[in-house]
Structure formats: C-alpha cells, structure tokens
Write a protein that holds these residues in place. Structure first.
Motif, PDB file in Angstrom:
ATOM      1  N   TYR A  93      38.963  11.103  43.981  1.00  0.00           N
ATOM      2  CA  TYR A  93      38.083  10.108  44.340  1.00  0.00           C
ATOM      3  C   TYR A  93      38.463   8.912  43.584  1.00  0.00           C
ATOM      4  N   ASP A  98      36.322   3.385  46.863  1.00  0.00           N
ATOM      5  CA  ASP A  98      35.227   4.371  47.380  1.00  0.00           C
ATOM      6  C   ASP A  98      35.931   5.137  48.401  1.00  0.00           C
ATOM      7  N   LYS A  99      37.092   5.696  47.755  1.00  0.00           N
ATOM      8  CA  LYS A  99      37.840   6.386  48.881  1.00  0.00           C
ATOM      9  C   LYS A  99      38.058   8.105  48.145  1.00  0.00           C
ATOM     10  N   THR A 102      41.599  13.387  51.234  1.00  0.00           N
ATOM     11  CA  THR A 102      41.174  13.751  52.677  1.00  0.00           C
ATOM     12  C   THR A 102      41.896  14.818  53.257  1.00  0.00           C
ATOM     13  N   ASP A 112      48.591   3.929  45.596  1.00  0.00           N
ATOM     14  CA  ASP A 112      47.196   4.778  45.922  1.00  0.00           C
ATOM     15  C   ASP A 112      46.910   5.893  45.049  1.00  0.00           C
ATOM     16  N   GLY A 115      44.184   9.922  49.043  1.00  0.00           N
ATOM     17  CA  GLY A 115      44.487   9.697  50.487  1.00  0.00           C
ATOM     18  C   GLY A 115      44.570  10.968  51.054  1.00  0.00           C
TER      19      GLY A 115
END
Length: 301
Positions: A93, A98-99, A102, A112, A115
């Motif tokens: 996380y 706030d990602k 996935t 990043d 992701g």
C-alpha cells in the motif's frame, strides 16, 4: 528414434567455449490434424475428422480450465497449469497515493511503490507418468544424423591423418628379394611388386558424402557422378553443384573445412582437391530453422 546433430559452443566468454553438444534434429511439426490422421491409422473405429474435432475441443477445454485456476493432468503426458510472472512491488500500500497492490496484469513505473502485481501469465507443462525424465531415459532411442556421423568420421580421419602413420615399401621379403633405392636384387620381381604396393597406398581414398536439407546437390569428378563411398585419388578435383531450398543459403565442408561456394542464377557451385586420406564431405542444401529448441515450447515447472 531421436536423431541428434552436433553444435559447438562459439561463445568465447563461456566456460564451455569450444565444446561440442548434441541437439535434437526435429523431423517435422505435427499439428492437430496430423495427429488425428495418425491416430485414425491405429485401428480405431473413429474417423480422422471425428478425432480432430475431439482434440480441438480438448485443447479449448484445457485452456478454459487452466484460466479458471485448475491444473489439468493428462495421464502419462503432462500436467498443465497457468503461472504468473510477478512485478515485485515495493509496498502493498502506497499511503502517499492511497494506492494498493492490485491483482491485475500490467507494468510498474520506475518510481512506483505498488501497482499491478502480475507482469504476465504463462503456461507450464510438468512431465508426468511415462513422460518423466526417468521414463524417457529408459525408452528413448538415439542416433546421429547423416551429417553428424560424417562430421565425426571426418574428425577421426583428420586425427588419424595427423598421427604420423607411415608405411614402408622400400623392401620386400617376398621370396627373399629386396629393393633399395630402386635397385632390385633376387626374388622374382618382388621389388616391382613392392613399388606397385607403394603406389596403391598413395591413392584410392574413400569419400563419404552426407547431405541434408530439402534442396538438391550433385557431386562430380571429371564429369562423372560421385556417390558416397566412392574411391578417389589424392588431389582429384571434385566439383559440387547445389540448388538450395527456397530462401536458403547452402553450405559445404570437407573434413570440417568450409568449401567456398559461388552463386549464379540460384545455383551454388564449388570444388576441392581430394585430401590424401579417407574424407567426409558434408553438404547442407538449406534447412528452414536450425532444428533447435528455440521454438514456442511450453515452460517446464
């Protein structure tokens, strides 16, 4: 039988540089239709069309089930399953964005932290039953291709030719006669026979010819066709004419030494002088692909 050809490691940076390794010379690629025709010839009551339809449905079902997360075991062949190649996310996380990580396929940017978890999917095939390595080793029958056998023979002949072997014909004990420096004494023409023996030893070398590929090749001497096993004298001029397979470039070598070929209107020609030893002529008239393992194979788990 599985036929093998020989490949030499040409990578000068490798510890295996210069070593020879066997590779499988694949005869053909059989698709579903070819397999259906083959299976229909095995005294089955089903037609090749029926078998082909079943096989195609089976392939679709294997794809469907593996994409549903199941493994499909085909007894005595392989276990099929889908695996993933992960991206390796730094975080589960990313609070700044706030990602979360996935369960999806994609790429991750250089900066990043999280992701898509998966870069790509791949199909794995794990041997099972009669197709495990141990069972294949028991049942597999191996042999060299004609080209590989000729290359091995050429290496042997070259080594024997360089071993310093010699013969003596300057003297003959037949009937007590002797010959020295061309002076003959006693023994009913024994010196002449010894001289003829020397001449015979200096000529009459066998030429082994191995060809591969789907093109055509002819080998001649003084306008006469030369076939594998023919006997030629040292320095006899041998001509080669090759019409290669479409889009291919042929090669030829004598005792592993390349023969220069000249192209004229799609026909390649070359020549060489017969070496003073039994020799091997290897001709490739052009083969699509190298018969190696670089095709679209399945990954092994």
């Amino acid at each position: 039988m599985i036929e093998l050809y020989i490949s030499q490691n040409k990578n000068t940076q490798s510890e295996a540089y210069g070593k020879y390794y066997p590779r499988v010379s694949y005869k053909q690629t059989m698709n579903i239709h070819d397999m259906a025709v083959h299976m229909a010839e095995h005294n089955t009551p089903f037609s090749e069309g029926t078998i082909e339809g079943i096989l195609r449905d089976f392939v679709k079902c294997v794809r469907e089930q593996t994409l549903n997360g199941n493994t499909v075991k085909v007894d005595n062949l392989a276990i099929f399953k889908v695996s993933v190649i992960g991206n390796g996310c730094k975080e589960l996380y990313d609070a700044d964005l706030d990602k979360t990580i996935t369960a999806s396929i994609g790429t991750i940017g250089r900066n990043d932290k999280t992701g898509p978890a998966v870069n790509s999917l791949k199909l794995l095939a794990q041997a099972t039953g009669e197709y495990t390595r141990e069972e294949l080793n028991k049942d597999g029958k191996l042999g060299w291709t004609d080209k590989a056998a000729a290359e091995i023979l050429a290496a042997k002949n070259a080594a024997m030719g360089n071993s310093g072997g010699s013969s003596s014909g300057g003297s003959s004990d037949n009937n007590g006669g002797s010959q020295d420096g061309g002076t003959q004494s006693g023994g009913d023409n024994s010196g002449q026979q010894g001289q003829q023996g020397d001449q015979n030893q200096q000529s009459g070398y066998a030429l082994t010819i191995a060809t591969s590929g789907s093109g055509t090749a002819t080998v001649t001497h003084d306008g006469n066709a030369v076939t594998s096993g023919a006997t030629l004298n040292e320095d006899d001029e041998v001509e080669i004419s090759i019409t290669p397979a479409e889009g291919q470039v042929p090669t030829a070598s004598i005792n592993s030494s390349a023969i220069e070929l000249t192209e004229d209107n799609g026909v390649y020609t070359g020549s060489f002088a017969m070496p003073g030893q039994a020799s091997a002529l290897v001709i490739s008239t052009g083969i699509s692909g190298d018969g190696g393992d670089g095709g679209e194979g399945l990954d092994k788990d």
